[in-house]
Design an enzyme around this catalytic site. Structure first.
Site, PDB file in Angstrom:
ATOM      1  N   LYS A  98       3.715   1.477  -3.607  1.00 20.97           N
ATOM      2  CA  LYS A  98       3.233   0.724  -4.775  1.00 20.97           C
ATOM      3  C   LYS A  98       4.099   0.913  -6.021  1.00 20.97           C
ATOM      4  O   LYS A  98       4.196   0.013  -6.843  1.00 20.97           O
ATOM      5  CB  LYS A  98       1.790   1.114  -5.099  1.00 20.97           C
ATOM      6  CG  LYS A  98       0.779   0.553  -4.105  1.00 20.97           C
ATOM      7  CD  LYS A  98      -0.640   0.858  -4.544  1.00 20.97           C
ATOM      8  CE  LYS A  98      -1.619   0.445  -3.459  1.00 20.97           C
ATOM      9  NZ  LYS A  98      -3.011   0.698  -3.826  1.00 20.97           N
ATOM     10  N   TYR A 107     -13.440   4.005   1.024  1.00 26.19           N
ATOM     11  CA  TYR A 107     -14.343   2.995   1.592  1.00 26.19           C
ATOM     12  C   TYR A 107     -14.574   3.125   3.097  1.00 26.19           C
ATOM     13  O   TYR A 107     -15.268   2.287   3.688  1.00 26.19           O
ATOM     14  CB  TYR A 107     -13.926   1.580   1.198  1.00 26.19           C
ATOM     15  CG  TYR A 107     -12.608   1.091   1.751  1.00 26.19           C
ATOM     16  CD1 TYR A 107     -11.409   1.456   1.146  1.00 26.19           C
ATOM     17  CD2 TYR A 107     -12.555   0.243   2.856  1.00 26.19           C
ATOM     18  CE1 TYR A 107     -10.207   0.999   1.633  1.00 26.19           C
ATOM     19  CE2 TYR A 107     -11.347  -0.222   3.348  1.00 26.19           C
ATOM     20  CZ  TYR A 107     -10.180   0.159   2.730  1.00 26.19           C
ATOM     21  OH  TYR A 107      -8.982  -0.303   3.211  1.00 26.19           O
ATOM     22  N   ASN A 123      -7.458  16.309 -12.120  1.00 29.99           N
ATOM     23  CA  ASN A 123      -6.648  16.272 -10.897  1.00 29.99           C
ATOM     24  C   ASN A 123      -6.263  17.668 -10.425  1.00 29.99           C
ATOM     25  O   ASN A 123      -6.146  18.598 -11.225  1.00 29.99           O
ATOM     26  CB  ASN A 123      -5.378  15.440 -11.132  1.00 29.99           C
ATOM     27  CG  ASN A 123      -4.675  15.103  -9.838  1.00 29.99           C
ATOM     28  OD1 ASN A 123      -5.322  14.689  -8.876  1.00 29.99           O
ATOM     29  ND2 ASN A 123      -3.358  15.291  -9.787  1.00 29.99           N
ATOM     30  N   THR A 155       0.835  -1.195   0.000  1.00 33.18           N
ATOM     31  CA  THR A 155       0.000   0.000   0.000  1.00 33.18           C
ATOM     32  C   THR A 155       0.874   1.252   0.000  1.00 33.18           C
ATOM     33  O   THR A 155       2.100   1.165  -0.122  1.00 33.18           O
ATOM     34  CB  THR A 155      -1.021  -0.056   1.166  1.00 33.18           C
ATOM     35  OG1 THR A 155      -1.922   1.030   1.012  1.00 33.18           O
ATOM     36  CG2 THR A 155      -0.356   0.024   2.526  1.00 33.18           C
TER      37      THR A 155
HETATM   38  P1  NAP Z   1      -2.355   8.839  -3.955  1.00 29.67           P
HETATM   39  O1  NAP Z   1      -1.449   8.102  -4.883  1.00 29.67           O
HETATM   40  O2  NAP Z   1      -1.778   9.563  -2.813  1.00 29.67           O
HETATM   41  O3  NAP Z   1      -3.207   9.890  -4.856  1.00 29.67           O
HETATM   42  C1  NAP Z   1      -4.143  10.728  -4.269  1.00 29.67           C
HETATM   43  C2  NAP Z   1      -4.786  11.624  -5.345  1.00 29.67           C
HETATM   44  O4  NAP Z   1      -5.787  12.399  -4.713  1.00 29.67           O
HETATM   45  C3  NAP Z   1      -3.813  12.592  -5.985  1.00 29.67           C
HETATM   46  O5  NAP Z   1      -4.131  12.695  -7.355  1.00 29.67           O
HETATM   47  C4  NAP Z   1      -4.070  13.894  -5.235  1.00 29.67           C
HETATM   48  O6  NAP Z   1      -3.889  15.019  -6.022  1.00 29.67           O
HETATM   49  C5  NAP Z   1      -5.536  13.777  -4.933  1.00 29.67           C
HETATM   50  N1  NAP Z   1      -5.863  14.544  -3.718  1.00 29.67           N
HETATM   51  C6  NAP Z   1      -5.441  14.280  -2.447  1.00 29.67           C
HETATM   52  N2  NAP Z   1      -5.968  15.170  -1.587  1.00 29.67           N
HETATM   53  C7  NAP Z   1      -6.696  16.018  -2.338  1.00 29.67           C
HETATM   54  C8  NAP Z   1      -7.485  17.174  -2.018  1.00 29.67           C
HETATM   55  N3  NAP Z   1      -7.611  17.593  -0.772  1.00 29.67           N
HETATM   56  N4  NAP Z   1      -8.106  17.813  -3.043  1.00 29.67           N
HETATM   57  C9  NAP Z   1      -7.983  17.392  -4.306  1.00 29.67           C
HETATM   58  N5  NAP Z   1      -7.259  16.306  -4.673  1.00 29.67           N
HETATM   59  C10 NAP Z   1      -6.631  15.620  -3.697  1.00 29.67           C
HETATM   60  O7  NAP Z   1      -3.435   7.867  -3.342  1.00 29.67           O
HETATM   61  P2  NAP Z   1      -4.083   6.554  -4.016  1.00 29.67           P
HETATM   62  O8  NAP Z   1      -3.323   5.362  -3.617  1.00 29.67           O
HETATM   63  O9  NAP Z   1      -4.312   6.811  -5.453  1.00 29.67           O
HETATM   64  O10 NAP Z   1      -5.480   6.496  -3.239  1.00 29.67           O
HETATM   65  C11 NAP Z   1      -6.496   7.442  -3.475  1.00 29.67           C
HETATM   66  C12 NAP Z   1      -7.740   7.058  -2.677  1.00 29.67           C
HETATM   67  O11 NAP Z   1      -8.270   5.836  -3.229  1.00 29.67           O
HETATM   68  C13 NAP Z   1      -7.402   6.736  -1.206  1.00 29.67           C
HETATM   69  O12 NAP Z   1      -7.736   7.814  -0.413  1.00 29.67           O
HETATM   70  C14 NAP Z   1      -8.244   5.544  -0.865  1.00 29.67           C
HETATM   71  O13 NAP Z   1      -9.354   5.926  -0.094  1.00 29.67           O
HETATM   72  C15 NAP Z   1      -8.765   5.038  -2.193  1.00 29.67           C
HETATM   73  N6  NAP Z   1      -8.367   3.621  -2.397  1.00 29.67           N
HETATM   74  C16 NAP Z   1      -9.311   2.694  -2.179  1.00 29.67           C
HETATM   75  C17 NAP Z   1      -9.035   1.359  -2.369  1.00 29.67           C
HETATM   76  C18 NAP Z   1     -10.125   0.350  -2.151  1.00 29.67           C
HETATM   77  O14 NAP Z   1      -9.817  -0.855  -2.065  1.00 29.67           O
HETATM   78  N7  NAP Z   1     -11.367   0.762  -2.097  1.00 29.67           N
HETATM   79  C19 NAP Z   1      -7.750   0.965  -2.778  1.00 29.67           C
HETATM   80  C20 NAP Z   1      -6.771   1.956  -3.000  1.00 29.67           C
HETATM   81  C21 NAP Z   1      -7.102   3.291  -2.788  1.00 29.67           C
HETATM   82  P3  NAP Z   1      -2.450  15.704  -6.228  1.00 29.67           P
HETATM   83  O15 NAP Z   1      -1.810  14.979  -7.365  1.00 29.67           O
HETATM   84  O16 NAP Z   1      -2.790  17.117  -6.540  1.00 29.67           O
HETATM   85  O17 NAP Z   1      -1.711  15.550  -4.923  1.00 29.67           O
END
Ligand code: NAP
Length: 454
Positions: A261, A403, A340, A257
């Site tokens: 990743k 989630y 984004n 995680t």
């Molecule tokens: P990540 O790589 O850190 O990416 C987060 C993304 O969200 C980035 O594009 C970031 O934009 C944007 N972001 C963060 N805070 C923001 C805000 N306050 N306003 C606008 N944009 C914002 O994280 P990730 O691994 O992709 O995960 C993203 C979400 O997916 C997690 O929070 C999690 O809840 C969910 N997820 C769920 C599962 C599941 O099994 N259901 C699995 C994996 C992830 P910037 O590029 O501008 O920073």
């Protein structure tokens, strides 16, 4: 249980183990011949491979739980239902050797061709197809190229008697896990099993990762399937250093995680093409000290979208989950649009996928059939939605990957606007089912995962 291609020594090593231990021995192919009164080649001739596999499944389902040592036909583990039955309370040993050695051992046999290819080509092709399944199902791999059946059997008995890990290596790993913020119940459990060197270990690698619900779910599943295994939290800052600790510890698989990743990829021996396209690995299978990388996140998005059709899919976010979402919606025939906060990150993701890009404020320009939130907005007690509710239109499908909570502010707003919704728990469950299959060979029913998560 002994698995592997024909000619890897399953029968002779099975018989040697039986002689050495006094346990019963059973060969599934022999059982099939006894039950049907026909040679395997005759069954293939009259029923084809599909008919043979039906009979094989029927026979495997009736093997008593105290059968002792079992050797299986080379294709028996292709069917997940067979794996579930054969794996229950068993140690699974993959016997392996090169295609050349297999050819030399079996080319005179009367078994019909499975593929119509020449015998040499068939061995190479079928082995290539089956090897990922063998790797997932097997607990241990034994190379039988130059061993006699007795030597291989001794090697197996040695592992059973002395454990599947190097005690000092296991102790070192446990000591480093104990220093992390694992729950006190987990500390007590690890102390209890610290001398059980025949338990396989699995875990989640991340920083932080203590919020993960995976340990509870995995440990339920291991109990369901009688697997001598335990899943824990591996909270570690440096994925390369952590992976270097693993040889000899009996760690068989990892979930990966944030933030590892992408950064874990250079430390892997092989990476599956979908994970390579997405640029992220969330699953590592460790077999014979080799590390194989997979991405099951995209399957967690793809599968709940079964039956969802349309043209445009807007993905909010451009991180790891968004990359999996872009891949999943493309596989479902949608044209992805990435919106984004930081344009450079969207550009980077779009370079691979060719998707259109914009910022969250551009949502009004699109009237997508599908909207996926891959940002953390709405997580925990955050009351915000990533886009204004006014952008949600009746008939849209909205999939929130967040989630916790299950009914996020975005999903509540979507329902109020006449959209249909998919909660992030669906992604979690489906990606975990696929991950469990890769790490154990077992296909667990989605209904069981829902039950455990509830
Ligand atoms: P990540 O790589 O850190 O990416 C987060 C993304 O969200 C980035 O594009 C970031 O934009 C944007 N972001 C963060 N805070 C923001 C805000 N306050 N306003 C606008 N944009 C914002 O994280 P990730 O691994 O992709 O995960 C993203 C979400 O997916 C997690 O929070 C999690 O809840 C969910 N997820 C769920 C599962 C599941 O099994 N259901 C699995 C994996 C992830 P910037 O590029 O501008 O920073």
């Amino acid at each position: 249980m002994l698995i592997g291609y024909r000619g890897t020594g399953k029968s002779s090593i099975g018989k040697a183990l039986s002689r050495m231990t006094g346990q019963g021995y059973l060969d599934t192919d022999q059982l099939i011949e006894d039950v049907t009164g026909k040679k395997i080649s005759q069954i293939f001739e009259s029923e084809g491979e599909a008919g043979f596999r039906e009979i094989e499944q029927h026979v495997i389902a009736r093997i008593p739980s105290d059968a002792g040592i079992i050797s299986t036909g080379g294709g028996a583990v292709i069917r997940p239902v067979n794996v579930r039955m054969l794996r229950m309370n068993s140690l699974v040993i993959l016997l392996n050797t090169s295609p050349e050695v297999i050819f030399n051992r079996i080319h005179k046999s009367d078994r019909p061709s499975l593929t119509g290819l020449s015998p040499r080509e068939e061995i190479e092709q079928v082995l290539k197809e089956r090897m990922p399944i063998y790797r997932s199902v097997a607990d241990i791999v034994i190379d039988t190229t130059i061993t006699t059946p007795e030597e291989a059997a001794k090697q197996i008995l040695n592992l059973i008697e002395n454990g599947i890990c190097v005690p000092d290596k296991r102790k070192e790993l446990f000591a480093s896990v104990m220093k992390t913020a694992i729950p006190s119940g987990e500390k007590i459990h690890l102390k209890k099993i610290s001398g059980d060197y025949d338990i396989f270990l699995y875990g989640i690698l991340g920083y932080p990762c203590m919020h993960s619900k995976s340990p509870g779910i995995y440990n339920h599943l291991f109990a369901d399937y009688g697997m001598p295994a335990h899943y824990t939290w591996f909270e570690h800052k440096d994925p390369g250093r952590f992976l270097s600790l693993l040889p000899g510890t009996g760690v068989r698989g990892l979930s990966v995680t944030i933030p590892h990743k992408e950064t874990v990829i250079p430390y892997l021996d092989e990476i599956k093409h979908d994970a390579e396209s997405i640029g992220a690995v969330n699953t590592i299978l460790i077999q014979d000290d080799k590390k194989y990388g997979f991405n099951t996140d995209w399957k967690g998005i793809y599968r709940p979208l079964e039956g969802t059709h349309g043209d445009t899919a807007v993905i909010l976010g451009a991180g790891g989950a968004a990359a999996a979402a872009v891949y999943a919606v493309s596989m479902r025939g949608f044209t992805p649009v990435i919106l984004n906060r930081t344009p450079e990150r969207a550009e980077h993701l779009a370079r691979k996928s060719g998707a259109e890009i914009g910022t969250l404020a551009d949502i009004g320009k699109y009237h997508p059939d599908l909207l996926i939130n891959a940002t953390p907005i709405g997580m925990g007690s955050d009351p915000h939605t990533p886009i204004p509710p006014s952008a949600l239109e009746p008939g849209m499908k909205v999939f929130d990957l967040v989630y916790t909570p299950r009914d996020t502010p975005l999903l509540q707003a979507a329902l109020a606007s006449g959209c249909s919704v998919i909660p992030g728990t669906e992604m979690f469950i489906h990606q975990l089912a696929e991950q469990f299959r890769i790490l154990t060979g077992i296909e667990t029913p989605i209904s069981r995962l829902r039950e455990i998560l509830a």
